[in-house]
Design an enzyme around this catalytic site. Sequence first.
Site, PDB file in Angstrom:
ATOM      1  N   GLY A 161       0.807  -1.217   0.000  1.00 51.66           N
ATOM      2  CA  GLY A 161       0.000   0.000   0.000  1.00 51.66           C
ATOM      3  C   GLY A 161       0.836   1.261   0.000  1.00 51.66           C
ATOM      4  O   GLY A 161       2.031   1.231  -0.305  1.00 51.66           O
ATOM      5  N   ASN A 162       0.190   2.396   0.316  1.00 50.45           N
ATOM      6  CA  ASN A 162       0.814   3.720   0.216  1.00 50.45           C
ATOM      7  C   ASN A 162       1.399   3.876  -1.196  1.00 50.45           C
ATOM      8  O   ASN A 162       2.577   4.173  -1.370  1.00 50.45           O
ATOM      9  CB  ASN A 162       1.876   3.896   1.293  1.00 50.45           C
ATOM     10  CG  ASN A 162       2.315   5.346   1.421  1.00 50.45           C
ATOM     11  OD1 ASN A 162       1.555   6.280   1.110  1.00 50.45           O
ATOM     12  ND2 ASN A 162       3.534   5.566   1.850  1.00 50.45           N
TER      13      ASN A 162
ATOM     14  N   HIS B 107       2.424   4.577  -5.082  1.00 48.77           N
ATOM     15  CA  HIS B 107       2.929   5.684  -5.903  1.00 48.77           C
ATOM     16  C   HIS B 107       2.968   5.210  -7.358  1.00 48.77           C
ATOM     17  O   HIS B 107       2.571   4.065  -7.662  1.00 48.77           O
ATOM     18  CB  HIS B 107       4.304   6.141  -5.411  1.00 48.77           C
ATOM     19  CG  HIS B 107       5.271   5.016  -5.229  1.00 48.77           C
ATOM     20  ND1 HIS B 107       5.780   4.298  -6.279  1.00 48.77           N
ATOM     21  CD2 HIS B 107       5.800   4.455  -4.108  1.00 48.77           C
ATOM     22  CE1 HIS B 107       6.589   3.360  -5.835  1.00 48.77           C
ATOM     23  NE2 HIS B 107       6.617   3.416  -4.509  1.00 48.77           N
TER      24      HIS B 107
ATOM     25  N   HIS C  88       4.164   1.673  -8.249  1.00 48.05           N
ATOM     26  CA  HIS C  88       3.214   0.562  -8.114  1.00 48.05           C
ATOM     27  C   HIS C  88       2.243   0.536  -9.298  1.00 48.05           C
ATOM     28  O   HIS C  88       1.873  -0.524  -9.788  1.00 48.05           O
ATOM     29  CB  HIS C  88       2.383   0.720  -6.825  1.00 48.05           C
ATOM     30  CG  HIS C  88       3.173   0.632  -5.567  1.00 48.05           C
ATOM     31  ND1 HIS C  88       3.445   1.715  -4.766  1.00 48.05           N
ATOM     32  CD2 HIS C  88       3.750  -0.427  -4.961  1.00 48.05           C
ATOM     33  CE1 HIS C  88       4.146   1.326  -3.722  1.00 48.05           C
ATOM     34  NE2 HIS C  88       4.353   0.038  -3.805  1.00 48.05           N
TER      35      HIS C  88
ATOM     36  N   GLN D  70       8.111  -8.962   7.956  1.00 49.31           N
ATOM     37  CA  GLN D  70       9.319  -8.504   7.285  1.00 49.31           C
ATOM     38  C   GLN D  70       9.912  -7.228   7.890  1.00 49.31           C
ATOM     39  O   GLN D  70      10.809  -6.638   7.308  1.00 49.31           O
ATOM     40  CB  GLN D  70       9.079  -8.352   5.775  1.00 49.31           C
ATOM     41  CG  GLN D  70       8.136  -7.220   5.378  1.00 49.31           C
ATOM     42  CD  GLN D  70       7.736  -7.314   3.914  1.00 49.31           C
ATOM     43  OE1 GLN D  70       6.965  -8.171   3.505  1.00 49.31           O
ATOM     44  NE2 GLN D  70       8.269  -6.413   3.081  1.00 49.31           N
TER      45      GLN D  70
ATOM     46  N   GLY E 261       8.547  -4.919  -8.516  1.00 47.77           N
ATOM     47  CA  GLY E 261       9.415  -3.832  -8.958  1.00 47.77           C
ATOM     48  C   GLY E 261      10.883  -4.237  -8.871  1.00 47.77           C
ATOM     49  O   GLY E 261      11.288  -4.956  -7.958  1.00 47.77           O
TER      50      GLY E 261
ATOM     51  N   ASP F  20      13.371  -3.240  -5.675  1.00 47.39           N
ATOM     52  CA  ASP F  20      13.768  -4.219  -4.654  1.00 47.39           C
ATOM     53  C   ASP F  20      14.453  -5.376  -5.375  1.00 47.39           C
ATOM     54  O   ASP F  20      13.891  -6.456  -5.540  1.00 47.39           O
ATOM     55  CB  ASP F  20      12.540  -4.674  -3.867  1.00 47.39           C
ATOM     56  CG  ASP F  20      11.940  -3.531  -3.069  1.00 47.39           C
ATOM     57  OD1 ASP F  20      12.530  -3.138  -2.066  1.00 47.39           O
ATOM     58  OD2 ASP F  20      10.896  -3.000  -3.490  1.00 47.39           O
TER      59      ASP F  20
ATOM     60  N   GLN G  28      15.089  -8.643  -3.517  1.00 43.31           N
ATOM     61  CA  GLN G  28      13.782  -9.265  -3.242  1.00 43.31           C
ATOM     62  C   GLN G  28      13.266  -9.990  -4.493  1.00 43.31           C
ATOM     63  O   GLN G  28      12.772 -11.115  -4.417  1.00 43.31           O
ATOM     64  CB  GLN G  28      12.777  -8.195  -2.804  1.00 43.31           C
ATOM     65  CG  GLN G  28      11.339  -8.684  -2.769  1.00 43.31           C
ATOM     66  CD  GLN G  28      10.364  -7.639  -2.242  1.00 43.31           C
ATOM     67  OE1 GLN G  28      10.307  -7.405  -1.055  1.00 43.31           O
ATOM     68  NE2 GLN G  28       9.602  -7.005  -3.121  1.00 43.31           N
TER      69      GLN G  28
ATOM     70  N   SER H 179       7.663   4.257  -1.284  1.00 46.54           N
ATOM     71  CA  SER H 179       6.686   4.694  -0.286  1.00 46.54           C
ATOM     72  C   SER H 179       7.387   5.452   0.835  1.00 46.54           C
ATOM     73  O   SER H 179       6.799   6.330   1.460  1.00 46.54           O
ATOM     74  CB  SER H 179       5.955   3.490   0.294  1.00 46.54           C
ATOM     75  OG  SER H 179       5.267   2.830  -0.737  1.00 46.54           O
TER      76      SER H 179
HETATM   77  O1  PAF Z   1       7.800  -5.092  -1.998  1.00 48.88           O
HETATM   78  C1  PAF Z   1       6.856  -5.073  -1.192  1.00 48.88           C
HETATM   79  O2  PAF Z   1       6.036  -4.163  -1.183  1.00 48.88           O
HETATM   80  C2  PAF Z   1       6.723  -6.210  -0.176  1.00 48.88           C
HETATM   81  O3  PAF Z   1       7.974  -6.668   0.223  1.00 48.88           O
HETATM   82  C3  PAF Z   1       5.848  -7.368  -0.670  1.00 48.88           C
HETATM   83  C4  PAF Z   1       6.453  -8.050  -1.887  1.00 48.88           C
HETATM   84  C5  PAF Z   1       4.461  -6.857  -1.017  1.00 48.88           C
HETATM   85  C6  PAF Z   1       5.708  -8.420   0.424  1.00 48.88           C
HETATM   86  O4  PAF Z   1       5.134  -7.892   1.580  1.00 48.88           O
END
Ligand code: PAF
Length: 283
Positions: free
Chosen positions: A27-28, A30, A33, A57, A149, A152, A155, A188
């Site tokens: 959320g939040n 921009h 997203h 996390q 995205g 990250d 990630q 965010s």
């Molecule tokens: O990148 C994020 O916003 C978060 O790490 C995700 C992938 C939604 C997991 O909570």
Amino acid sequence: MQVVHTIAELRQILAQFDAPAFVPTMGNLHDGHLALIRHAKPLGDVTVASIFVNRLQFLPHEDFDSYPRTLQADCAKLEAAGCNVVFAPSEKELYPEPQTFKVHAPAALGDMLEGHFRPGFFTGVSTVVMKLFQIVFSQAKGPRHAVFGQKDYQQLMVIRQLVRQFAMPITVHGVATERAADGLALSSRNGYLSETERAEAVQLSLALKGLIAAVLGGEHNLAALEQHAAQTLAARGWQPDYLTVRRRDDLQPPQGADFQPGQLVALGAARLGATRLIDNLEF
Ligand code: PAF
């Protein structure tokens, strides 16, 4: 656009579709997203976004409590971007009992860089993403797509490996980072910055560009380059966690033959005041 808060409601809606394209978020939202939503739209027959601030996390001292919850504004943006379904579960809905089954990222990937400075971060991300994938894709009969995205970067690599190693029939897409006019990566957390900090924030990406220019200029003494980049930011008032050049494939430090454009990525994380920013640039 439908907004649902329970797994049962979401599954009821998704039973009518074959091929969800899924964008998980906290959320939040921009423009970064919304670029993910635009990427997801043509991939499936229904575009689903989740909004869930995932406690797993965050470290105890991090910004879980203050992380902005802006559901109404987020839904308006998602609807305008063409999203079809928003899944915004409560914590109790997603974690009705303590989430003691967890998914751990492989240490070789998950314990360095972000994982080193935010221990447990990738376990939290992998666990929630695994769970969200189960919820969103379990009834799909056609192709399953999930969109993340590239901001990250690590990630995205962790999630690609998660999907590969668990043989999940999901195609993971990475979408290029959206940037403000001055080059600051949209995040965010940029909303936490004061006006002065906001003007300074672009220096993180400039530091990464400096690293890239030095490597492309033939400098391969990475330890010295990285130290210089960190010292330069520190002199401007930042607290750098890391500024580094890594192989794109596995995020390991490059060796001789790796020093070529197309193989490398510069990654950085640094705190400006109370705000921790991350960025990366492939080269
Ligand atoms: O990148 C994020 O916003 C978060 O790490 C995700 C992938 C939604 C997991 O909570």
